[in-house]
Design a protein around this motif. Structure first.
Motif, PDB file in Angstrom:
ATOM      1  N   ARG A   1       2.852   6.639  -3.291  1.00 20.45           N
ATOM      2  CA  ARG A   1       2.744   5.326  -2.666  1.00 20.45           C
ATOM      3  C   ARG A   1       1.573   5.332  -1.695  1.00 20.45           C
ATOM      4  NH1 ARG A   1       7.743   6.465   0.539  1.00 20.45           N
ATOM      5  NH2 ARG A   1       7.125   6.817   2.710  1.00 20.45           N
ATOM      6  N   THR A   2       0.954   4.166  -1.555  1.00 22.46           N
ATOM      7  CA  THR A   2      -0.145   3.975  -0.622  1.00 22.46           C
ATOM      8  C   THR A   2       0.231   2.869   0.345  1.00 22.46           C
ATOM      9  OG1 THR A   2      -1.795   4.693  -2.243  1.00 22.46           O
ATOM     10  CG2 THR A   2      -2.583   3.381  -0.380  1.00 22.46           C
ATOM     11  N   GLU A   3       0.051   3.135   1.625  1.00 25.09           N
ATOM     12  CA  GLU A   3       0.463   2.210   2.668  1.00 25.09           C
ATOM     13  C   GLU A   3      -0.694   1.932   3.620  1.00 25.09           C
ATOM     14  OE1 GLU A   3       4.947   3.859   3.504  1.00 25.09           O
ATOM     15  OE2 GLU A   3       3.239   5.088   4.129  1.00 25.09           O
ATOM     16  N   ARG A   4      -0.668   0.769   4.203  1.00 23.63           N
ATOM     17  CA  ARG A   4      -1.523   0.473   5.339  1.00 23.63           C
ATOM     18  C   ARG A   4      -0.730   0.811   6.585  1.00 23.63           C
ATOM     19  NH1 ARG A   4      -6.630   0.731   6.691  1.00 23.63           N
ATOM     20  NH2 ARG A   4      -7.201  -0.672   8.405  1.00 23.63           N
ATOM     21  N   VAL A   5      -1.278   1.669   7.459  1.00 29.48           N
ATOM     22  CA  VAL A   5      -0.573   2.169   8.629  1.00 29.48           C
ATOM     23  C   VAL A   5      -1.305   1.726   9.886  1.00 29.48           C
ATOM     24  CG1 VAL A   5       0.220   4.233   9.851  1.00 29.48           C
ATOM     25  CG2 VAL A   5       0.182   4.203   7.358  1.00 29.48           C
ATOM     26  N   VAL A   6      -0.561   1.175  10.824  1.00 26.24           N
ATOM     27  CA  VAL A   6      -1.087   0.885  12.151  1.00 26.24           C
ATOM     28  C   VAL A   6      -0.096   1.460  13.156  1.00 26.24           C
ATOM     29  CG1 VAL A   6      -1.931  -0.868  13.745  1.00 26.24           C
ATOM     30  CG2 VAL A   6      -2.039  -1.287  11.280  1.00 26.24           C
ATOM     31  N   ARG A   7      -0.598   2.260  14.116  1.00 23.50           N
ATOM     32  CA  ARG A   7       0.303   2.904  15.067  1.00 23.50           C
ATOM     33  C   ARG A   7      -0.232   2.811  16.486  1.00 23.50           C
ATOM     34  NH1 ARG A   7       3.473   8.029  14.365  1.00 23.50           N
ATOM     35  NH2 ARG A   7       4.953   6.569  15.267  1.00 23.50           N
ATOM     36  N   GLN A   8       0.694   2.665  17.422  1.00 22.48           N
ATOM     37  CA  GLN A   8       0.449   2.863  18.840  1.00 22.48           C
ATOM     38  C   GLN A   8       1.535   3.816  19.330  1.00 22.48           C
ATOM     39  OE1 GLN A   8       0.290  -0.879  20.981  1.00 22.48           O
ATOM     40  NE2 GLN A   8      -1.916  -1.078  20.680  1.00 22.48           N
ATOM     41  N   PRO A   9       1.261   5.121  19.319  1.00 18.92           N
ATOM     42  CA  PRO A   9       2.289   6.084  19.707  1.00 18.92           C
ATOM     43  C   PRO A   9       2.750   5.854  21.151  1.00 18.92           C
ATOM     44  CG  PRO A   9       0.399   7.155  18.678  1.00 18.92           C
ATOM     45  CD  PRO A   9      -0.015   5.754  18.975  1.00 18.92           C
ATOM     46  N   PRO A  10       4.028   6.196  21.439  1.00 16.42           N
ATOM     47  CA  PRO A  10       4.940   6.857  20.525  1.00 16.42           C
ATOM     48  C   PRO A  10       5.832   5.926  19.713  1.00 16.42           C
ATOM     49  CG  PRO A  10       5.889   6.807  22.706  1.00 16.42           C
ATOM     50  CD  PRO A  10       4.536   6.167  22.831  1.00 16.42           C
ATOM     51  N   ALA A  11       5.894   4.621  20.059  1.00 19.87           N
ATOM     52  CA  ALA A  11       6.968   3.792  19.508  1.00 19.87           C
ATOM     53  C   ALA A  11       6.527   2.772  18.473  1.00 19.87           C
ATOM     54  CB  ALA A  11       7.681   3.064  20.647  1.00 19.87           C
ATOM     55  N   LYS A  12       5.306   2.269  18.576  1.00 23.98           N
ATOM     56  CA  LYS A  12       4.933   1.110  17.779  1.00 23.98           C
ATOM     57  C   LYS A  12       4.280   1.510  16.463  1.00 23.98           C
ATOM     58  CE  LYS A  12       4.297  -1.779  21.882  1.00 23.98           C
ATOM     59  NZ  LYS A  12       3.351  -2.616  22.650  1.00 23.98           N
ATOM     60  N   GLN A  13       4.737   0.887  15.383  1.00 24.05           N
ATOM     61  CA  GLN A  13       4.216   1.220  14.066  1.00 24.05           C
ATOM     62  C   GLN A  13       4.384   0.039  13.112  1.00 24.05           C
ATOM     63  OE1 GLN A  13       4.607   5.153  11.667  1.00 24.05           O
ATOM     64  NE2 GLN A  13       6.434   3.993  11.195  1.00 24.05           N
ATOM     65  N   ARG A  14       3.416  -0.118  12.220  1.00 25.77           N
ATOM     66  CA  ARG A  14       3.522  -1.101  11.142  1.00 25.77           C
ATOM     67  C   ARG A  14       3.088  -0.423   9.853  1.00 25.77           C
ATOM     68  NH1 ARG A  14       3.470  -6.821  11.386  1.00 25.77           N
ATOM     69  NH2 ARG A  14       3.292  -7.763   9.316  1.00 25.77           N
ATOM     70  N   LEU A  15       3.950  -0.484   8.831  1.00 26.68           N
ATOM     71  CA  LEU A  15       3.675   0.069   7.513  1.00 26.68           C
ATOM     72  C   LEU A  15       3.798  -1.039   6.481  1.00 26.68           C
ATOM     73  CD1 LEU A  15       5.863   3.324   7.635  1.00 26.68           C
ATOM     74  CD2 LEU A  15       3.445   3.126   8.182  1.00 26.68           C
ATOM     75  N   GLU A  16       2.795  -1.164   5.622  1.00 26.26           N
ATOM     76  CA  GLU A  16       2.831  -2.130   4.527  1.00 26.26           C
ATOM     77  C   GLU A  16       2.495  -1.400   3.232  1.00 26.26           C
ATOM     78  OE1 GLU A  16       0.113  -5.238   5.516  1.00 26.26           O
ATOM     79  OE2 GLU A  16       1.211  -5.863   7.309  1.00 26.26           O
ATOM     80  N   VAL A  17       3.393  -1.428   2.274  1.00 30.78           N
ATOM     81  CA  VAL A  17       3.197  -0.714   1.017  1.00 30.78           C
ATOM     82  C   VAL A  17       2.249  -1.523   0.131  1.00 30.78           C
ATOM     83  CG1 VAL A  17       4.300   0.257  -1.020  1.00 30.78           C
ATOM     84  CG2 VAL A  17       5.465   0.363   1.198  1.00 30.78           C
ATOM     85  N   LEU A  18       1.117  -0.894  -0.226  1.00 35.32           N
ATOM     86  CA  LEU A  18       0.085  -1.560  -1.020  1.00 35.32           C
ATOM     87  C   LEU A  18       0.191  -1.226  -2.499  1.00 35.32           C
ATOM     88  CD1 LEU A  18      -2.932  -0.841   1.370  1.00 35.32           C
ATOM     89  CD2 LEU A  18      -1.418  -2.835   1.370  1.00 35.32           C
ATOM     90  N   GLU A  19       0.499   0.041  -2.802  1.00 33.77           N
ATOM     91  CA  GLU A  19       0.665   0.503  -4.180  1.00 33.77           C
ATOM     92  C   GLU A  19       1.820   1.488  -4.188  1.00 33.77           C
ATOM     93  OE1 GLU A  19      -2.994   2.242  -5.488  1.00 33.77           O
ATOM     94  OE2 GLU A  19      -4.216   0.646  -4.630  1.00 33.77           O
ATOM     95  N   SER A  20       2.604   1.510  -5.267  1.00 30.57           N
ATOM     96  CA  SER A  20       3.762   2.397  -5.249  1.00 30.57           C
ATOM     97  C   SER A  20       4.346   2.606  -6.639  1.00 30.57           C
ATOM     98  CB  SER A  20       4.849   1.831  -4.329  1.00 30.57           C
ATOM     99  OG  SER A  20       5.988   2.656  -4.307  1.00 30.57           O
ATOM    100  N   THR A  21       4.711   3.858  -6.916  1.00 27.67           N
ATOM    101  CA  THR A  21       5.572   4.177  -8.054  1.00 27.67           C
ATOM    102  C   THR A  21       6.918   4.696  -7.551  1.00 27.67           C
ATOM    103  OG1 THR A  21       4.651   6.427  -8.214  1.00 27.67           O
ATOM    104  CG2 THR A  21       3.609   4.712  -9.546  1.00 27.67           C
ATOM    105  N   ASP A  22       7.168   4.533  -6.260  1.00 23.18           N
ATOM    106  CA  ASP A  22       8.419   4.949  -5.637  1.00 23.18           C
ATOM    107  C   ASP A  22       9.419   3.800  -5.705  1.00 23.18           C
ATOM    108  OD1 ASP A  22      10.464   5.862  -4.051  1.00 23.18           O
ATOM    109  OD2 ASP A  22       9.363   5.646  -2.164  1.00 23.18           O
ATOM    110  N   PRO A  23      10.528   3.949  -6.410  1.00 24.73           N
ATOM    111  CA  PRO A  23      11.488   2.844  -6.544  1.00 24.73           C
ATOM    112  C   PRO A  23      12.137   2.443  -5.223  1.00 24.73           C
ATOM    113  CG  PRO A  23      12.402   4.891  -7.424  1.00 24.73           C
ATOM    114  CD  PRO A  23      10.961   5.154  -7.150  1.00 24.73           C
ATOM    115  N   ASP A  24      12.127   3.331  -4.231  1.00 25.26           N
ATOM    116  CA  ASP A  24      12.738   3.013  -2.949  1.00 25.26           C
ATOM    117  C   ASP A  24      11.761   2.371  -1.974  1.00 25.26           C
ATOM    118  OD1 ASP A  24      15.378   4.059  -3.468  1.00 25.26           O
ATOM    119  OD2 ASP A  24      14.430   6.036  -3.454  1.00 25.26           O
ATOM    120  N   ALA A  25      10.500   2.232  -2.360  1.00 25.82           N
ATOM    121  CA  ALA A  25       9.505   1.572  -1.504  1.00 25.82           C
ATOM    122  C   ALA A  25       8.585   0.738  -2.376  1.00 25.82           C
ATOM    123  CB  ALA A  25       8.713   2.608  -0.709  1.00 25.82           C
ATOM    124  N   PRO A  26       9.061  -0.402  -2.878  1.00 23.96           N
ATOM    125  CA  PRO A  26       8.248  -1.211  -3.775  1.00 23.96           C
ATOM    126  C   PRO A  26       7.059  -1.844  -3.055  1.00 23.96           C
ATOM    127  CG  PRO A  26      10.271  -2.360  -3.186  1.00 23.96           C
ATOM    128  CD  PRO A  26      10.402  -0.974  -2.647  1.00 23.96           C
TER     129      PRO A  26
END
Length: 382
Positions: A66-91
Motif C-alpha cells: 500500500r502507498t499512503e500520503r503521510v503528514v505528521r506533527q509528532p508526537p500526536a498529530k497524523q494524517r494518512l490517506e491510502v493512495l494505492e493498495s492491494t491490502d484488503p484491510d486498507a482500501p
C-alpha cells in the motif's frame, strides 16, 4: 478500519535473532552511531513531516503493498490517506486522522467513520524511542550509501543484543509495530535482519527493511520507504481534523470530553473543584486543559492540565485532578513530600499520586529526571 491488520500477527513464540559478538563498521564512511545520533536529534526537534510512504510485505506465497500520503506533527498529530493498495484491510481512499483529542478512521468500502475520543491519552513518540533504542542497545554496521527517491542515503545494518528474542519490531519509517507471522516450527534456524537508510541531507530514516530468513530462503520481508520527503516546511492546522462524508455512518468509541480549554478560568468554571497552579520548569508551557466526566469508580470528573516543551518532541508532563482516587497504594512506593504521604510510580511514565480532601491528584512525566517532587510540593493540598 484496523490498520494494524496489514501486518499479520503470528503466534506468541519467539524467533531467535541472529548476530555476532562484534560487528564492525566500514572505515570509509560516517559511523553508524553518529548517523543515528543525528536522526535522534532530527526527530527530537522535528515540527512536521510530509511524505509518500510505501509499505510492502513479501512472503513466499504473496506480496501485499500500500502507498499512503503521510503528514505528521509528532508526537500526536497524523494524517494518512491510502493512495494505492492491494491490502484488503486498507482500501484506496481510506483515511486516518489523529490529533491529541480524537482519531477518525474512514473506510470507503463500508462508508463508516470510526471516531475515537482520547482526551486523556498520553502521547509518547514511539519513533523517537525506537531510534534511541537502536543507538543504545543494538550493534550497528555501516554498509555504505544507496539512492532512495533520487537522494543519497546511508545504509545501516542493525543487529539486536545477543540475548534478545521476539517477533515484534517497532518500525522507524512505518511509525507502527509489526509482528512476524510464522509458524512455531524450527524457530532457532531463523535469522532476522534489519536495515535502515538515513537520508544524507535530512539525517532522517527514509527506508527500512526487515527480513526473516530460513537458511537462504526469505520467509518474510517488509520494506517501508519514504518518497517526496519534506521536513519542517509547515502544514495547515486543519490537516489534523476531519469532516466525515455526509452520507457516512459515524460510530463513536470512548468518552467525549466535556470540554477542552485554553485557560484556567474557563476550565475551572466547568468543574466542581479548584484547579491547581503547578510550578513547572520554565521550558514547559500550558498546552490545554481537558475535562472528562467519568463514572465514579473511574475517578468522576477528571481534569488534566497538559504542559509541554514546544521545542522538544514528546517532552510533556501533566497534572490530573479527580473526584475519586485512581491509584493502588499497595503496588506503589510510599514517599513523603512536605510532611504529606504520597505514592510514586516508576516506569515508562513517572508519577506521584496523593489524596487531598475531596479530590485526588496526580503529577506525571514522560521524561526521566523532571522534578516531580517539587511540582507536587507546589500543589500541596488545596
Amino acid at each position: 478500519m484496523n490498520r494494524r491488520r496489514f501486518l499479520a500477527v503470528g503466534t506468541g513464540a519467539g524467533v531467535a535473532l541472529a548476530g555476532c559478538v562484534s560487528y564492525p563498521s566500514a572505515d570509509d564512511g560516517p559511523s553508524s552511531e553518529s548517523l543515528l545520533r543525528d536522526a535522534v536529534e532530527t526527530r527530537r526537534h522535528l515540527s512536521d513531516l510530509t511524505a509518500r510512504r510505501t509499505m510492502t510485505v513479501e512472503t513466499p506465497s504473496e506480496t501485499v503493498e500500500r502507498t499512503e500520503r503521510v503528514v505528521r506533527q509528532p508526537p500526536a498529530k497524523q494524517r494518512l490517506e491510502v493512495l494505492e493498495s492491494t491490502d484488503p484491510d486498507a482500501p484506496v481512499g481510506s483515511v486516518t486522522v489523529t490529533n491529541r483529542e480524537t482519531t477518525w478512521e474512514y473506510n470507503p468500502e463500508t462508508d463508516v467513520v470510526d471516531v475515537q475520543f482520547h482526551g486523556t491519552k498520553v502521547d509518547a513518540d514511539r519513533t523517537l524511542r525506537v531510534l534511541e533504542a537502536l543507538l543504545e542497545d543494538y550493534r550497528l554496521g555501516y554498509e555504505g550509501t544507496t539512492t532512495v527517491d533520487g537522494r543519497e542515503a546511508h545504509v545501516i545494518e542493525t543487529r539486536p543484543p545477543l540475548d534478545e528474542t521476539g517477533r515484534r519490531i517497532d518500525l522507524v519509517v512505518g511509525d507502527t509495530t509489526y509482528a512476524v507471522p510464522l509458524s512455531t516450527d524450527e524457530l532457532e534456524d531463523l535469522e532476522v535482519s534489519r536495515t535502515i537508510c538515513i537520508d544524507d541531507e535530512y539525517r532522517y530514516p527514509v527506508r527500512e527493511r526487515n527480513e526473516v530468513r530460513d537458511g537462504g530462503e526469505v520467509r518474510y520481508r517488509l520494506t517501508v520507504t519514504y518518497e517526496d520527503l519534506a521536513i519542517d516546511e509547515g502544514v495547515e492546522s486543519e490537516t489534523f481534523t476531519y469532516q466525515p462524508p455526509a452520507d457516512a455512518q459515524v460510530v463513536t468509541d470512548g468518552t467525549e470530553p466535556e470540554g477542552i480549554f485554553d485557560s484556567f478560568d474557563e476550565a475551572e468554571a466547568a468543574v466542581p473543584y479548584e484547579l491547581p497552579a503547578a510550578d513547572v520548569p520554565d521550558a514547559y508551557l500550558l498546552d490545554r486543559i481537558t475535562v472528562v466526566e467519568r463514572a465514579e469508580k473511574y475517578g468522576g470528573v477528571t481534569t488534566t492540565l497538559w504542559y509541554n516543551d514546544p521545542n522538544v518532541v514528546a517532552r510533556e508532563l501533566y497534572v490530573v485532578v479527580r473526584e475519586r482516587a485512581r491509584f493502588d497504594p499497595d503496588v506503589l512506593e510510599e514517599i513523603e513530600i512536605d510532611g504529606r504521604t504520597a505514592y510514586y510510580r516508576d516506569g515508562r511514565i513517572q508519577s506521584v499520586f496523593w489524596d487531598c480532601g475531596d479530590v485526588s491528584y496526580e503529577v506525571s512525566s514522560l521524561v526521566d529526571g523532571e522534578p516531580l517532587r517539587e511540582i507536587t510540593a507546589s500543589i500541596g493540598c488545596r
